[in-house]
Scaffold this motif. Structure first.
Motif, PDB file in Angstrom:
ATOM      1  N   THR A  10     -61.065   1.650 -19.493  1.00 52.18           N
ATOM      2  CA  THR A  10     -59.707   1.954 -19.958  1.00 52.18           C
ATOM      3  C   THR A  10     -59.661   3.262 -20.730  1.00 52.18           C
ATOM      4  N   HIS A  11     -58.495   3.943 -20.685  1.00 51.89           N
ATOM      5  CA  HIS A  11     -58.302   4.985 -21.692  1.00 51.89           C
ATOM      6  C   HIS A  11     -57.178   4.618 -22.651  1.00 51.89           C
ATOM      7  N   ASP A  12     -56.812   3.358 -22.671  1.00 53.69           N
ATOM      8  CA  ASP A  12     -55.737   2.917 -23.555  1.00 53.69           C
ATOM      9  C   ASP A  12     -56.227   2.863 -25.011  1.00 53.69           C
ATOM     10  N   ALA A  56     -70.885  15.729  -0.012  1.00 57.93           N
ATOM     11  CA  ALA A  56     -71.617  14.856  -0.940  1.00 57.93           C
ATOM     12  C   ALA A  56     -71.144  15.088  -2.367  1.00 57.93           C
ATOM     13  N   PHE A  57     -70.949  13.978  -3.095  1.00 56.65           N
ATOM     14  CA  PHE A  57     -70.470  14.093  -4.467  1.00 56.65           C
ATOM     15  C   PHE A  57     -71.180  13.056  -5.330  1.00 56.65           C
ATOM     16  N   GLU A  58     -71.839  13.532  -6.369  1.00 54.84           N
ATOM     17  CA  GLU A  58     -72.596  12.630  -7.230  1.00 54.84           C
ATOM     18  C   GLU A  58     -71.682  12.074  -8.327  1.00 54.84           C
ATOM     19  N   ALA A  59     -71.223  10.851  -8.131  1.00 56.28           N
ATOM     20  CA  ALA A  59     -70.238  10.267  -9.057  1.00 56.28           C
ATOM     21  C   ALA A  59     -70.901   9.573 -10.242  1.00 56.28           C
ATOM     22  N   LEU A  60     -72.153   9.103 -10.065  1.00 59.78           N
ATOM     23  CA  LEU A  60     -72.901   8.510 -11.186  1.00 59.78           C
ATOM     24  C   LEU A  60     -74.301   9.114 -11.221  1.00 59.78           C
ATOM     25  N   GLY A 114     -63.602   7.216 -20.912  1.00 59.59           N
ATOM     26  CA  GLY A 114     -63.902   8.505 -20.294  1.00 59.59           C
ATOM     27  C   GLY A 114     -62.707   8.993 -19.513  1.00 59.59           C
ATOM     28  N   VAL A 115     -62.589  10.306 -19.352  1.00 55.05           N
ATOM     29  CA  VAL A 115     -61.420  10.868 -18.686  1.00 55.05           C
ATOM     30  C   VAL A 115     -61.404  10.480 -17.208  1.00 55.05           C
ATOM     31  N   SER A 116     -60.276  10.696 -16.576  1.00 55.94           N
ATOM     32  CA  SER A 116     -60.108  10.438 -15.161  1.00 55.94           C
ATOM     33  C   SER A 116     -61.196  11.172 -14.366  1.00 55.94           C
ATOM     34  N   GLY A 117     -61.849  10.449 -13.455  1.00 54.64           N
ATOM     35  CA  GLY A 117     -62.883  11.065 -12.627  1.00 54.64           C
ATOM     36  C   GLY A 117     -64.279  10.983 -13.222  1.00 54.64           C
ATOM     37  N   SER A 118     -64.422  10.371 -14.398  1.00 54.70           N
ATOM     38  CA  SER A 118     -65.743  10.346 -15.039  1.00 54.70           C
ATOM     39  C   SER A 118     -66.683   9.293 -14.450  1.00 54.70           C
ATOM     40  N   GLY A 119     -66.135   8.380 -13.624  1.00 52.43           N
ATOM     41  CA  GLY A 119     -67.012   7.442 -12.923  1.00 52.43           C
ATOM     42  C   GLY A 119     -66.859   5.976 -13.327  1.00 52.43           C
ATOM     43  N   LYS A 120     -65.824   5.655 -14.098  1.00 48.32           N
ATOM     44  CA  LYS A 120     -65.665   4.283 -14.602  1.00 48.32           C
ATOM     45  C   LYS A 120     -65.468   3.268 -13.465  1.00 48.32           C
ATOM     46  N   SER A 121     -64.530   3.563 -12.567  1.00 46.39           N
ATOM     47  CA  SER A 121     -64.259   2.609 -11.473  1.00 46.39           C
ATOM     48  C   SER A 121     -65.455   2.500 -10.542  1.00 46.39           C
ATOM     49  N   THR A 122     -66.133   3.619 -10.330  1.00 46.99           N
ATOM     50  CA  THR A 122     -67.332   3.601  -9.484  1.00 46.99           C
ATOM     51  C   THR A 122     -68.369   2.649 -10.080  1.00 46.99           C
ATOM     52  N   LEU A 123     -68.572   2.759 -11.381  1.00 47.68           N
ATOM     53  CA  LEU A 123     -69.541   1.894 -12.056  1.00 47.68           C
ATOM     54  C   LEU A 123     -69.150   0.419 -11.914  1.00 47.68           C
ATOM     55  N   ASP A 174     -60.308  -3.130 -14.628  1.00 44.51           N
ATOM     56  CA  ASP A 174     -60.177  -1.690 -14.400  1.00 44.51           C
ATOM     57  C   ASP A 174     -58.776  -1.239 -14.787  1.00 44.51           C
ATOM     58  N   GLU A 175     -58.640  -0.518 -15.868  1.00 47.29           N
ATOM     59  CA  GLU A 175     -57.350  -0.030 -16.387  1.00 47.29           C
ATOM     60  C   GLU A 175     -56.319  -1.163 -16.417  1.00 47.29           C
ATOM     61  N   PRO A 176     -56.670  -2.274 -17.056  1.00 52.18           N
ATOM     62  CA  PRO A 176     -55.795  -3.454 -16.949  1.00 52.18           C
ATOM     63  C   PRO A 176     -54.411  -3.263 -17.554  1.00 52.18           C
ATOM     64  N   ILE A 212     -74.009   8.552  -4.950  1.00 55.63           N
ATOM     65  CA  ILE A 212     -73.585   9.783  -4.278  1.00 55.63           C
ATOM     66  C   ILE A 212     -72.667   9.382  -3.126  1.00 55.63           C
ATOM     67  N   TYR A 213     -71.390   9.759  -3.233  1.00 58.31           N
ATOM     68  CA  TYR A 213     -70.473   9.509  -2.131  1.00 58.31           C
ATOM     69  C   TYR A 213     -70.749  10.519  -1.024  1.00 58.31           C
ATOM     70  N   ASN A 214     -70.607  10.113   0.213  1.00 58.70           N
ATOM     71  CA  ASN A 214     -70.813  10.978   1.388  1.00 58.70           C
ATOM     72  C   ASN A 214     -72.176  11.676   1.353  1.00 58.70           C
ATOM     73  N   GLU A 215     -73.188  10.899   0.962  1.00 58.37           N
ATOM     74  CA  GLU A 215     -74.523  11.475   0.837  1.00 58.37           C
ATOM     75  C   GLU A 215     -74.986  12.074   2.163  1.00 58.37           C
TER      76      GLU A 215
HETATM   77  N1  LIG Z   1     -64.839   6.871  -1.936  1.00 56.15           N
HETATM   78  C1  LIG Z   1     -65.040   8.053  -2.526  1.00 56.15           C
HETATM   79  N2  LIG Z   1     -65.444   9.131  -1.826  1.00 56.15           N
HETATM   80  C2  LIG Z   1     -65.678  10.316  -2.425  1.00 56.15           C
HETATM   81  N3  LIG Z   1     -65.522  10.551  -3.747  1.00 56.15           N
HETATM   82  C3  LIG Z   1     -65.116   9.519  -4.503  1.00 56.15           C
HETATM   83  C4  LIG Z   1     -64.847   8.226  -3.933  1.00 56.15           C
HETATM   84  N4  LIG Z   1     -64.454   7.401  -4.947  1.00 56.15           N
HETATM   85  C5  LIG Z   1     -64.470   8.146  -6.060  1.00 56.15           C
HETATM   86  N5  LIG Z   1     -64.877   9.409  -5.802  1.00 56.15           N
HETATM   87  C6  LIG Z   1     -65.028  10.489  -6.801  1.00 56.15           C
HETATM   88  O1  LIG Z   1     -65.943  10.063  -7.804  1.00 56.15           O
HETATM   89  C7  LIG Z   1     -65.517  10.470  -9.092  1.00 56.15           C
HETATM   90  C8  LIG Z   1     -65.407   9.277 -10.005  1.00 56.15           C
HETATM   91  O2  LIG Z   1     -64.321   8.472  -9.580  1.00 56.15           O
HETATM   92  P1  LIG Z   1     -63.904   7.133 -10.339  1.00 56.15           P
HETATM   93  O3  LIG Z   1     -62.809   6.532  -9.571  1.00 56.15           O
HETATM   94  O4  LIG Z   1     -65.113   6.316 -10.579  1.00 56.15           O
HETATM   95  O5  LIG Z   1     -63.379   7.728 -11.734  1.00 56.15           O
HETATM   96  P2  LIG Z   1     -62.632   6.991 -12.942  1.00 56.15           P
HETATM   97  O6  LIG Z   1     -63.400   7.314 -14.178  1.00 56.15           O
HETATM   98  O7  LIG Z   1     -62.440   5.554 -12.609  1.00 56.15           O
HETATM   99  O8  LIG Z   1     -61.231   7.735 -13.001  1.00 56.15           O
HETATM  100  P3  LIG Z   1     -59.749   7.174 -13.378  1.00 56.15           P
HETATM  101  O9  LIG Z   1     -59.731   7.120 -14.867  1.00 56.15           O
HETATM  102  O10 LIG Z   1     -58.838   8.212 -12.828  1.00 56.15           O
HETATM  103  O11 LIG Z   1     -59.602   5.846 -12.736  1.00 56.15           O
HETATM  104  C9  LIG Z   1     -64.192  11.205  -8.889  1.00 56.15           C
HETATM  105  O12 LIG Z   1     -64.430  12.597  -8.895  1.00 56.15           O
HETATM  106  C10 LIG Z   1     -63.720  10.750  -7.525  1.00 56.15           C
HETATM  107  O13 LIG Z   1     -62.982  11.754  -6.880  1.00 56.15           O
END
Ligand SMILES: Nc1ncnc2c1ncn2[C@@H]1O[C@H](COP(=O)(O)OP(=O)(O)OP(=O)(O)O)[C@@H](O)[C@H]1O
Ligand SMILES: [Mg+2]
Length: 228
Positions: free
Chosen positions: A201-203, A20-24, A41-50, A169-171, A12-15
């Motif tokens: 990746t989404h490639d 607050a945003f639950e990214a995973l 997964g599409v943009s914003g689905s949480g890949k980079s966070t993971l 990450d999206e190499p 959870i970002y900014n818990e």
């Molecule tokens: N530091 C942060 N603070 C708040 N929200 C964040 C932060 N980093 C990511 N998020 C949010 O968490 C969600 C997941 O982001 P993430 O970067 O993991 O997605 P992604 O699947 O890697 O997307 P992309 O394919 O565009 O790279 C997004 O809605 C993003 O806005």
């Protein structure tokens, strides 16, 4: 052997704030040693966070993460950087290279404070530049490289400490098709060496690769499909 385990991981970002945003959400994942896993997964689905949690660049809000037998979900920062220096190689879409240094100088940067002697460092640099197919540009300044060559320089730098786990990450996001295919060849040889690899990746070029053992689909912070 299991290389990566995530158990009921939430991020959870900014818990505790109105932003607050639950990214995973309740992520369970296991990656065996030597596996190559694609995270899609599409943009914003949480890949980079993971990936950032597995690299211990950030900490989960709940749940457990273990890598190579080490519990990393609560590592203090100092230990987190030691863990990365020992175990992890990261390849990003942006290369973060030092433009006015040569390829070889960039590649050895991670070993500057390693305590290794120059001969050992040189031997490791030669090995990883060879693996990343960039040896022929070893003494060239990075600013004079093509995009594909810059990426191969970044790959050589990510490999110099011989990490067991490679996170990408999206190499191929900034590469043309020929360079993307070359990247996939390098990935294949890393796989053949027994490295464990996770690629976000989404490639579509990554679909159906014979050395990819599973594709993990993410949607809205959850794993919705995990197929072999
Ligand atoms: N530091 C942060 N603070 C708040 N929200 C964040 C932060 N980093 C990511 N998020 C949010 O968490 C969600 C997941 O982001 P993430 O970067 O993991 O997605 P992604 O699947 O890697 O997307 P992309 O394919 O565009 O790279 C997004 O809605 C993003 O806005
Ligand atoms: Mg991302």
């Amino acid at each position: 052997m299991i290389m990566v385990v995530l158990e009921n991981v939430n991020k959870i970002y900014n818990e505790g704030t109105p932003r607050a945003f639950e990214a995973l959400k309740s992520i369970d994942l296991e990656v065996s040693e030597g596996e190559c896993v694609v995270l899609s997964g599409v943009s914003g689905s949480g890949k980079s966070t993971l990936l950032s949690l597995i690299a211990a660049l950030d900490k989960p809000s709940r749940g457990k993460i273990a890598v190579n037998g080490e519990l990393i979900s609560k590592l203090p920062d100092l230990h987190a950087s030691a863990y990365r220096a020992k175990t992890i190689g990261v390849i990003f879409q942006h290369f973060n290279l030092l433009e006015s240094l040569s390829v070889e100088e960039n590649v050895i940067v991670p070993l500057i404070n390693s305590g290794f002697d120059m001969r050992t460092i040189k031997a490791l640099a030669d090995k990883s530049m060879e693996l990343a197919a960039i040896s022929h540009k070893a003494s060239q300044e990075v600013k004079a490289l093509s995009g594909g060559e810059k990426q191969r320089c970044a790959i050589a730098r990510a490999l110099i400490h011989e990490p067991k786990l490679i996170l990408c990450d999206e190499p191929t996001a900034n590469l043309d098709r020929a360079n993307s295919l070359k990247f996939i060849e390098i990935l294949q040889s890393l796989h053949d060496m027994g490295k464990t690899i996770i690629v976000a990746t989404h490639d579509p070029l990554f679909e159906g690769l014979p050395f990819v053992s599973k594709v993990v689909h993410m949607e809205d912070g959850r794993i919705v499909k995990n197929e072999r």
